[in-house]
Design an enzyme around this catalytic site. Sequence first.
Site, short mmCIF file in Angstrom:
data_model
loop_
_atom_site.label_atom_id
_atom_site.label_comp_id
_atom_site.label_asym_id
_atom_site.label_seq_id
_atom_site.Cartn_x
_atom_site.Cartn_y
_atom_site.Cartn_z
N HIS A 94 9.06 -32.49 -25.31
CA HIS A 94 8.81 -33.34 -24.25
C HIS A 94 7.39 -33.12 -23.47
O HIS A 94 7.25 -33.58 -22.41
CB HIS A 94 9.98 -33.26 -23.31
CG HIS A 94 11.31 -33.59 -23.72
ND1 HIS A 94 11.52 -34.95 -24.02
CD2 HIS A 94 12.48 -32.75 -23.79
CE1 HIS A 94 13.14 -35.02 -24.42
NE2 HIS A 94 13.20 -33.58 -24.65
N CYS A 153 0.70 -1.04 0.14
CA CYS A 153 -0.01 -0.03 0.07
C CYS A 153 1.03 1.25 0.04
O CYS A 153 1.97 1.18 0.41
CB CYS A 153 -0.84 0.00 1.21
SG CYS A 153 -1.73 -1.35 1.51
N TRP A 155 -3.60 -2.06 -1.54
CA TRP A 155 -3.88 -3.23 -2.41
C TRP A 155 -4.17 -4.19 -1.24
O TRP A 155 -3.51 -4.44 -0.14
CB TRP A 155 -2.17 -3.45 -2.67
CG TRP A 155 -2.20 -4.66 -3.48
CD1 TRP A 155 -2.46 -4.55 -4.84
CD2 TRP A 155 -1.93 -5.86 -3.23
NE1 TRP A 155 -2.26 -5.96 -5.44
CE2 TRP A 155 -2.02 -6.72 -4.41
CE3 TRP A 155 -1.60 -6.65 -1.97
CZ2 TRP A 155 -1.52 -8.04 -4.29
CZ3 TRP A 155 -1.75 -8.18 -2.15
CH2 TRP A 155 -1.50 -8.78 -3.08
N LYS A 164 3.27 -2.59 -7.53
CA LYS A 164 4.56 -2.46 -8.01
C LYS A 164 5.42 -3.06 -6.89
O LYS A 164 6.41 -3.60 -7.36
CB LYS A 164 4.90 -0.76 -8.22
CG LYS A 164 6.18 -0.37 -8.45
CD LYS A 164 6.80 -0.63 -10.00
CE LYS A 164 8.23 -0.50 -10.33
NZ LYS A 164 8.31 -1.19 -11.67
N GLU A 184 11.21 -13.23 -19.45
CA GLU A 184 10.71 -12.09 -19.13
C GLU A 184 9.72 -11.52 -20.14
O GLU A 184 8.92 -10.86 -19.84
CB GLU A 184 11.98 -11.15 -19.20
CG GLU A 184 11.85 -9.76 -19.13
CD GLU A 184 11.25 -9.54 -17.82
OE1 GLU A 184 11.06 -10.34 -16.97
OE2 GLU A 184 10.80 -8.18 -17.40
N ASN A 198 0.49 -0.27 6.20
CA ASN A 198 0.89 -1.20 5.09
C ASN A 198 1.81 -2.48 5.67
O ASN A 198 2.44 -2.21 6.74
CB ASN A 198 2.11 -0.33 4.24
CG ASN A 198 2.93 -1.13 3.12
OD1 ASN A 198 2.32 -2.15 2.77
ND2 ASN A 198 3.94 -0.59 2.71
N GLY A 199 1.46 -3.46 5.18
CA GLY A 199 2.14 -4.63 5.92
C GLY A 199 0.86 -5.58 6.43
O GLY A 199 -0.46 -5.34 6.07
N ARG A 201 1.56 1.71 -6.11
CA ARG A 201 1.89 0.65 -5.15
C ARG A 201 0.59 -0.18 -4.66
O ARG A 201 0.55 -1.34 -3.93
CB ARG A 201 2.36 1.14 -3.86
CG ARG A 201 3.57 2.13 -3.84
CD ARG A 201 4.07 2.59 -2.52
NE ARG A 201 4.16 1.52 -1.65
CZ ARG A 201 5.56 1.14 -1.35
NH1 ARG A 201 6.71 1.76 -1.90
NH2 ARG A 201 5.64 0.26 -0.35
N LYS A 211 6.23 -10.14 -18.96
CA LYS A 211 5.68 -8.94 -19.49
C LYS A 211 4.20 -9.00 -20.27
O LYS A 211 3.27 -8.28 -19.71
CB LYS A 211 6.70 -8.17 -20.58
CG LYS A 211 7.86 -7.22 -20.16
CD LYS A 211 7.89 -6.36 -19.39
CE LYS A 211 7.61 -6.47 -17.81
NZ LYS A 211 8.50 -6.62 -17.05
N GLU A 225 1.43 -10.03 -17.66
CA GLU A 225 1.11 -9.03 -16.64
C GLU A 225 0.30 -7.71 -17.02
O GLU A 225 -0.49 -7.26 -16.32
CB GLU A 225 2.40 -9.00 -15.68
CG GLU A 225 3.13 -7.78 -16.35
CD GLU A 225 4.51 -7.55 -15.24
OE1 GLU A 225 4.09 -7.47 -13.92
OE2 GLU A 225 5.71 -7.42 -15.72
O1 M6R Z 1 11.19 -4.66 -6.62
P1 M6R Z 1 11.61 -5.97 -7.05
O2 M6R Z 1 12.96 -6.15 -8.46
O3 M6R Z 1 12.29 -6.62 -6.09
O4 M6R Z 1 10.37 -6.53 -7.68
C1 M6R Z 1 10.51 -8.00 -8.06
C2 M6R Z 1 9.11 -8.24 -8.60
O5 M6R Z 1 8.02 -8.15 -7.87
C3 M6R Z 1 8.98 -7.54 -10.10
O6 M6R Z 1 9.88 -7.85 -10.95
C4 M6R Z 1 7.74 -8.04 -11.07
O7 M6R Z 1 7.89 -9.12 -11.40
C5 M6R Z 1 7.50 -6.99 -11.96
N1 M6R Z 1 5.95 -6.59 -12.00
C6 M6R Z 1 7.51 -7.54 -13.33
O8 M6R Z 1 7.40 -6.57 -14.20
#
Ligand code: M6R
Length: 612
Positions: free
Chosen positions: A507, A2, A76, A607, A484, A102-103, A27, A488, A491
Amino acid sequence: MCGIVGFVGRQQAAPILLDGLSKLEYRGYDSAGVAVVSPDGGIEVRKAKGRLQVLSDLIHGGADMDGRIGIGHTRWATHGAPSDVNSHPHVSEGGKFAVIHNGIIENYVEIKEFLIRQGVHFQSETDTEVVAQLLEFYYNECRDFFEAVGRVLRRIEGAYALGMLCADCPDRIIAARKDAPLLLGYGEGENFIASDVTALLKYTRDVAYMEDGEVAVLTTEGIKVFDALQQPVEKERHHVDWEAAAAEKGGYPHFMLKEIFEQPEALRRAISPRLKDGRIVFDDMKLTPERIRALSRVFIVACGSSYHVGMLGKYTLEHLTRRSVEVCLASEFRYADPIVDGNTLVIVISQSGETLDTMAALREAKARGAYVLSIVNVVGSSIARESDDVLYTWAGPEIAVATTKAYSTQLAVLDMLGLAFGEALGTVDAAEYAETVRELEKLPEKLETVLAHHEDIQKYAAEHFNHNSIFFIGRNLDYALGLEGSLKLKEISYIHSEAYASGELKHGTISLIEEGTLVVALGTYGKLFDKAMSNVVEVKARGAEVLALTTESRREERQKTVPNVLAVPDTADMLLPSLGVVPLQLFAYYVALQRGCDIDKPRNLAKSVTVE
Ligand code: M6R
């Protein structure tokens, strides 16, 4: 996950809180709320399910709320669905306390039951409300805000960054932190709390990072900080040099697109200071060549895209250092009973420096005696502060949930680290070292040429955004790159996607390939080009439609088998993913755009992931 912001000063608080929250919305964005101490002494709270704009409209940009002290929150959801009532701030039954959090309060059920037995009535399903109610419960006993906070903190378990208001103490905010980021901002006659520095850039650059167990009391006069034993603490202040404009879209429709296009500049910042006379020099690293030579094991630990950087790093580090490197998901490492000792290096990768899984893995590694070197973007973040060594990526603030420039700079730093280790160990081939360093210097420029062709990718995305499932295949570095590309895409566009090592397809997974399935075939890595081509032929034979990614020098050859080819400039092998990732980022972006997705704030995500 959050976002938290708090303000004490002489101006109207609510507009400042909303502005701060607008920088933190990434966030968490399922609801938002603010509370201010109103001039007549009470606490006024307004909150709403949905995006921050819903709240802002409700209170006319903050104009409707008159207090000079306040706290704000974007949520969140963890405990309790997104709803008005579950939104923060939470207020105690008697209306004396408002709390943002937050937490996760892990023992909230037990506390809630206790308070219900005392006759307290709860409004929400959240864990956070117990903090507000417990504060009032203890305050009724001791009539002292600070003391009541101390009693609450001794009673609750879990992770928290808290901002708290008390109607009887209308001149102050009390903040507390444990295992969730919280920083203090120092202004002229005004002071701030925030979960993230971007919320404060417009108001102050002088910040201090709260440590676990600390409690801060903010008034217009200043900020007093106390440790867990309530002893005063002298905080070290840091000056943040990020530009406020860096946290704005600057004419781009989305932060993600802006950040994709910022990559050449971000790479320059990450690479240039570490290149000296044809050599990689990490002035900012404490790890000595002697210590590197004494290492018996190396782990790379991270989550999400940062983990994908680690996957690439395994290939390059093992090649350059001839040492075995294990890559672990941070959420698994912690509970895997990892074999770690005093001669183990754990490389932790994190953009935010606040990811709780990664943080927990770091602490586990340190507890077992490892040396922890982190690659981090956010200066002063928790992971940076708790590591033995930190290499910053200098990518600047990254706002879009889908990481792009942080990934690229992490990769460049890890590649450079591999070269530096290889040199220290005497395992890297001198010609390869020299060639790679030369290519590193050219990388930002080559990336600019990739970006210049963004319209080709946009066109392709416009023709192919309707697939239900997309596969990414490749071998070795191209396989890790595919992971990756696939993440991308899923998500931000919500298309099901899988990344597979090309050789593994036969396989089992090849059974999913049918007429018209889109396969993105990654074949930038020259040494395995022919093998990768054979796998492309296999999927084509099963009806797949193929989009190929290769290098300029192989474009023609690839076009013989696949009509749709994207090409990146040739470069040193280990740097190919740094160029190859950009068309994949753009492809995901344009596909999501075509599908009308909320690109910077994809559903269910946030994020900075500060819960386990
Ligand atoms: O802040 P961080 O690099 O530790 O975050 C790790 C993942 O949460 C982050 O890379 C996430 O997978 C991204 N949304 C990917 O785009």
